[in-house]
Write an enzyme that holds these catalytic residues in place. Sequence first.
Site, PDB file in Angstrom:
ATOM      1  N   GLN A 176       0.826  -1.217   0.000  1.00 21.84           N
ATOM      2  CA  GLN A 176       0.000   0.000   0.000  1.00 21.84           C
ATOM      3  C   GLN A 176       0.859   1.265   0.000  1.00 21.84           C
ATOM      4  O   GLN A 176       0.457   2.296   0.539  1.00 21.84           O
ATOM      5  CB  GLN A 176      -0.945  -0.007   1.198  1.00 21.84           C
ATOM      6  CG  GLN A 176      -2.164  -0.910   1.014  1.00 21.84           C
ATOM      7  CD  GLN A 176      -3.097  -0.411  -0.085  1.00 21.84           C
ATOM      8  OE1 GLN A 176      -3.148   0.773  -0.411  1.00 21.84           O
ATOM      9  NE2 GLN A 176      -3.852  -1.335  -0.667  1.00 21.84           N
ATOM     10  N   SER A 177       2.026   1.205  -0.592  1.00 21.76           N
ATOM     11  CA  SER A 177       2.944   2.351  -0.586  1.00 21.76           C
ATOM     12  C   SER A 177       2.317   3.614  -1.203  1.00 21.76           C
ATOM     13  O   SER A 177       1.869   3.604  -2.356  1.00 21.76           O
ATOM     14  CB  SER A 177       4.197   1.965  -1.377  1.00 21.76           C
ATOM     15  OG  SER A 177       4.960   3.109  -1.681  1.00 21.76           O
TER      16      SER A 177
END
Length: 315
Positions: free
Chosen positions: A68-69
């Site tokens: 989920q960067s």
Amino acid sequence: MKLNLSRLPTPLEKLYKCSEEHGIEILIKRDDMTELVSSGNKIRKLEYLLGEALHNHCDVVFTCGGIQSNHARATTHLAVKLGMKPVLFLREGGTDIFNGNLFLNSLLGADIIRVSEKEYSEIDKIFEEYKDLYEKKHHKVYVIPEGGSTSLGAMGYLDAVSEMLLQVDFNTIDGVYCAVGSGGTYAGLIAGLRYLGYRTPVFGINVTKRDTTFFVEKILSLIRGLVPYGIDVAVNKEEITILNDFSGPAYAVPSSEDIEMIRYLASTEGIILDPVYTAKAFRGMLSVAIKGQRVLFIHSGGMFGLFAQSDLFRG
Ligand SMILES: *Cc1c(COP(=O)(O)O)cnc(C)c1O
């Protein structure tokens, strides 16, 4: 060489209700509003990094991060806008939900390569391998390390300090607080303040399980690396304050206190914190700031990541 991709200046506001309830005057720099799809702190770094990529005639951009960067999403969006192909190396593990940043990355057309935790620990090797593959196909690759935290990237937060000079008098601020994930934001903030002659303390809330020494060394090295860009500033070890007590169960995993903090700030101020960085940082700030102080919180964004963890808020 620096590109102009963000919508600046971002507002700097006061949180009236939260300030009154805690007996601390809380100012907030709205870097969650730097853009829409590429919002958050990473765009300030990417204006420099992607500027260099274009200058070097690169047509492919590599970067890496968690599933989920936020950094991967901002890089993807801006690379697409600039006509470069984004290739993401995302670390497996943790929540893997097709929503939030991962969904946007897919929608924006990034090539997504999943790497194991072990491979990720030697990501430079993976970068080199894939770089060879792309170069054999006559592409030119620009590699952005985790979080865009190079000295050039940190320049974006020196500029943010200059931007804030028109919004606040740093001599009246008892502490600037920000989340620390890869250290570039902290490095740019403290270098910018010292470069402009302010002694304001900067508190970095560590949201990872890396130790203080890792970040102190990394931040000092990022600051030393600013010299080629005309920033020769002395910051000593003792000035770098990393708070480790708010990192929660693991990177990207919020504690129940973090979840409550997100609910609290949303329902009192209409400010949306994220479960990976800013909730932990805000909680850290409220815990260590002393009553009567005036503090400045850097809201570094991350809202899309919240959607991938919305199940935690059910009921
Ligand atoms: C990446 C990120 C941070 C941490 O910034 P670093 O420069 O990597 O230390 C903080 N908040 C959000 C929302 C982020 O995406």
